[in-house]
Design an enzyme around this catalytic site. Structure first.
Site, PDB file in Angstrom:
ATOM      1  N   ARG A 162       0.845  -1.195   0.000  1.00 47.70           N
ATOM      2  CA  ARG A 162       0.000   0.000   0.000  1.00 47.70           C
ATOM      3  C   ARG A 162       0.881   1.246   0.000  1.00 47.70           C
ATOM      4  NH1 ARG A 162      -4.777   1.359   4.362  1.00 47.70           N
ATOM      5  NH2 ARG A 162      -3.155   0.794   5.852  1.00 47.70           N
ATOM      6  N   ASP A 446      -4.083   3.647  14.195  1.00 49.20           N
ATOM      7  CA  ASP A 446      -3.205   4.124  13.144  1.00 49.20           C
ATOM      8  C   ASP A 446      -3.662   5.524  12.756  1.00 49.20           C
ATOM      9  OD1 ASP A 446      -5.440   3.808  11.552  1.00 49.20           O
ATOM     10  OD2 ASP A 446      -4.583   2.230  10.282  1.00 49.20           O
TER      11      ASP A 446
END
Length: 534
Positions: A162, A446
């Protein structure tokens, strides 16, 4: 066009990753695609302003034929046929990367975005670890002499990388004197070094694409993939991309996104936390109907979230693509069996629901959850690799269903405000120290969850939301008071004046500025934080 590297310090592996040829490739990507990217970011701002003013959104009229057409994406490669459990995490440090690869998962989502603090060291270390993982040579010896290496007794997960979202820059690389585009740096370095190796194995290169807000952004990625394949002499369609549907406008353009990427498309993912963040961001000033309850109360069973996930499964399977579930935030704690038991039960319920809804697999953030996730999906899959053949013709989702935020069950509480401030400061401090993911009170946090936290507080102030537990309006004065108390709490918990002064105090300053500046709104928390990250 000229490309230069302005690294703040020396990092082992730089000579391996930042070669003249690799930089030339990154430079070519910028020459061809940077202008389009800049134009698309401008269109994002216009779309946000329109949504804020109207308080609504709809499926694009100009693409009705795409949504009604009978097209499908390209046939899926064999190495990606079974994705029932994917483990997520950054490719740094090497020990964490090795643990992910040894976890028994089908896929490792190697995150260079929300789970990675993009320091120069992390950028190089992450690319180096991915380079060695592609060649099966990744190994690590700890300071205590403990050796870590890749298992040979089980198949290793397929790696799906990613890169950063379109909005993020890379300040340590400049192209014609301007900061490079983080996404093109991440993709360019990884593709240049690993595409041929992975394609020869039939295991890539594969990518997760984050934070897309329009199908034209998917078209841009498709053009990049086509150019990159031609440039390195790799067969068209070798690259496969799974798009995270983690913004509210993308939820209205799932068909279109798959269509634009159809030669390179693998599937869509329900990126739940960024999705919530995007809803808050787009409709933050659209009135109290868009004010969500405390984050802990916004589960995937809320009606508007059910509409989003069921539409995703239906869209993917109609188009021959994978529907990937999201990540439950709960993680086990081996030192606290009771906490672990509760976490396991919550994750099991989450994965069971996704499997029964028709998802083909889902995410976990910890190796201890891999077997659990696999078990729940295996109950539905049986001897099949996926359930793409399961059509959800029973699903009929309207624009009103996706935007039915006001029907969310739950309350806004002072406790929730406190937790939002606590998490936002804590995570930002950890991010500034070089870590992009951290367990806070047995939840994996996150960048996405930190964004929800600070954005909820901004929105609550803006709308004068009244707390359910203390029955007082949320004002700048109240939030400033609560923030000070939560910072004091963190100071006591950390009990390290040097670390607190170096990371937590600047983090608190950033969060204070973001939540209390109510006449404007910063799109991303990491934008100001990146300016002081080394």
């Amino acid at each position: 066009m000229a490309i230069t590297v302005n690294s703040p310090y020396e990092v082992d592996g730089t000579d391996l990753i930042v070669t003249e040829e690799a930089l030339q490739f990154v430079e070519e990507l910028h020459a061809r695609f940077a202008t389009t990217r800049a134009d698309l970011l401008k269109k994002r701002a216009v779309a946000q302003e329109e949504a804020a003013q109207t308080g609504t959104m709809d499926f694009p009229a100009e693409t009705a034929q795409v949504r009604s057409g009978d097209w499908v994406v390209a046939e899926q490669p064999e190495s990606l046929a079974d994705r029932r459990v994917e483990i997520t995490g950054p490719p740094v440090p090497a020990k964490m990367a090795i643990n992910a690869l040894n976890s028994g998962a089908k896929v490792w989502l190697a995150c260079l975005e929300d789970a990675l603090s993009p320091s120069w060291r992390n950028l190089i270390d992450g690319q180096k670890n991915l380079y060695e993982a592609a060649r099966g040579t990744l190994a690590f010896t700890s300071a205590e002499g403990k050796e870590y290496s890749l298992r040979e007794d089980v198949p290793l997960p397929v790696v799906v990388v990613r890169p950063r979202g379109w909005h993020l820059p890379e300040k340590n690389i400049a192209v014609d004197g301007e900061r490079a585009i983080g996404a093109l740096v991440d993709f360019g370095l990884h593709f240049f070094h690993n595409a041929k190796v992975l394609s020869e194995k039939g295991t890539g290169p594969f990518y997760y694409l984050p934070k897309l807000e329009h199908y034209l952004e998917a078209r841009l990625w498709n053009d990049i993939f086509t150019f990159a394949e031609e440039r390195l002499g790799i067969a068209h369609g070798t690259v496969r991309a799974t798009v995270l549907i983690e913004t509210i406008p993308a939820a209205f353009q799932m068909d279109e996104i798959l269509y634009e990427l159809r030669d390179h498309a693998s599937g869509l993912n329900a990126g739940r936390w960024d999705y919530l963040f995007s809803i808050i961001k787009y409709f933050r000033a659209s009135g109290s109907d868009f004010v969500l309850p405390d984050r802990a109360q916004v589960s995937m069973t809320q009606p508007f979230m059910r509409s989003y996930t069921e539409l995703l499964v239906k869209t993917c399977h109609r188009r021959g693509a994978f529907a990937m579930g999201g990540m439950a935030a709960f993680i086990p704690n081996r030192r606290e069996p009771e906490v672990t038991a509760r976490a396991i039960e919550k994750v099991r319920d989450d994965k069971s629901r996704e499997a029964q809804d028709g998802f083909d697999g889902s995410w976990v953030a910890h190796p201890d959850l891999v077997e659990l996730c696999s078990e729940e999906f295996s109950k539905e899959l049986g001897d099949k690799a996926n359930q793409i053949d399961r059509q959800r013709d029973d699903v009929d989702v309207s624009a009103e269903d996706l935007l039915n935020i006001g029907a969310a069950q739950g309350d806004v509480t002072e406790h929730g405000v406190r937790m939002n401030l606590y998490v936002a400061v804590y995570y930002t401090a950890v991010w500034l120290s070089g870590n992009g993911a951290v367990a806070i009170h047995n939840l994996m946090e996150d960048a996405a969850t930190a964004e929800i936290s600070r954005s909820q507080v901004w929105q609550q102030i803006h709308n004068g939301t009244v707390t359910a537990d203390t029955e007082v309006p949320i004002t700048t004065e109240l939030v400033e008071k609560l923030l000070g108390e939560e910072v004091d709490r963190l100071r006591e918990e950390i009990n390290d004046p040097e670390a607190f002064g170096k990371y937590f105090e600047p983090a608190a300053d950033i969060v204070k500025e973001l939540v209390l500046t109510t006449d404007s709104y910063e799109d991303y928390l990491t934008t100001p934080a990146y300016e002081i990250l080394r």
